[in-house]
Design an enzyme around this catalytic site. Sequence first.
Site, PDB file in Angstrom:
ATOM      1  CE1 TYR A  52      -3.269  -2.768   0.042  1.00 44.64           C
ATOM      2  CE2 TYR A  52      -3.721  -2.319   2.351  1.00 44.64           C
ATOM      3  CZ  TYR A  52      -3.974  -3.037   1.195  1.00 44.64           C
ATOM      4  OH  TYR A  52      -4.949  -4.018   1.193  1.00 44.64           O
ATOM      5  CD  GLU A 223     -16.622  -3.599 -13.566  1.00 48.58           C
ATOM      6  OE1 GLU A 223     -17.687  -3.080 -13.983  1.00 48.58           O
ATOM      7  OE2 GLU A 223     -16.343  -4.800 -13.697  1.00 48.58           O
TER       8      GLU A 223
END
Length: 305
Positions: A52, A223
């Site tokens: 991350y 998405e």
Amino acid sequence: MRTIQLGTSTLEVPVVAVGCMRIHSLDKTQAERFVQTALDEGANFFDHADIYGAGECETIFAEAVHMTDAVREKLILQSKCGIRQGQFDFSKEHILNSVDGILQRLHTDYLDILLLHRPDALVEPEEVAEAFDRLESSGKVRHFGVSNQKPMQIELLKKHVKQPLVANQLQLSITNATMISNGINVNMENDAAVDRDGSILDYCRLHDITIQPWSPFQYGFFEGVFLGSDKFPELNAAIDRIAARYNVSATTIAIAWLLRHPAKMQPVIGTMNLERLIDCCRAGDIMLTREEWYEIYRAAGNVLP
């Protein structure tokens, strides 16, 4: 905040885990405020990974929480390793080196939980076992788990790994609920009946492995968010109706939907927005009815056989 037992461990953890994947998008003051808000809400479980922000997120978190021994005692820290650029790596050397880097960035001597991030096609369980043994005996890691793994992959690890695997992080949301829908559509000739994960939901329940749903607001594979999306009008209408009934936000209901499942899951939220963070934490105080849970499930386009 309400708590649950993490797997077979003795850890009592908040029902909502705070994901820190995007904390590097905040400045120093914002990061401090974010971490403190989470703690004020009783959300002291923070989820990290060595990839991350290329490690930057762990460094920023440690600075934001002003890490000291006294502070560390109040936190439950989880991190993940095993993803490298262009490959996955569960080798002993990589796991050990990754943990050392994680601990250095988090300014701590130990992790409460270490997860193996994504399945390594070249995994040698014997090496994982050696790494786990060394990490446990040195006190660097207290509990272990996996992420994105199906039953037989876990069983392969368990053939050699002696430590209990207490958690499995899996993609799950109202709109990405195939692990639920395939159990409802057993032996049916439709797409919902396709078992894409080896019945991982039932497996984790049978073996007392806590499922940690990631991307609990996403549809597809990153998405977009289904809340407020014109792609899901019926779902949003149903969530909004139920949210009004409880006098909470749609965000709260979306997390409450996951928490209603008897598997006793621990959703990992990724928001850096303080209002949404608080709304997510409030989900722990709500118990949806069976009728409300199924209303949301159907509104997402899931058809009961």
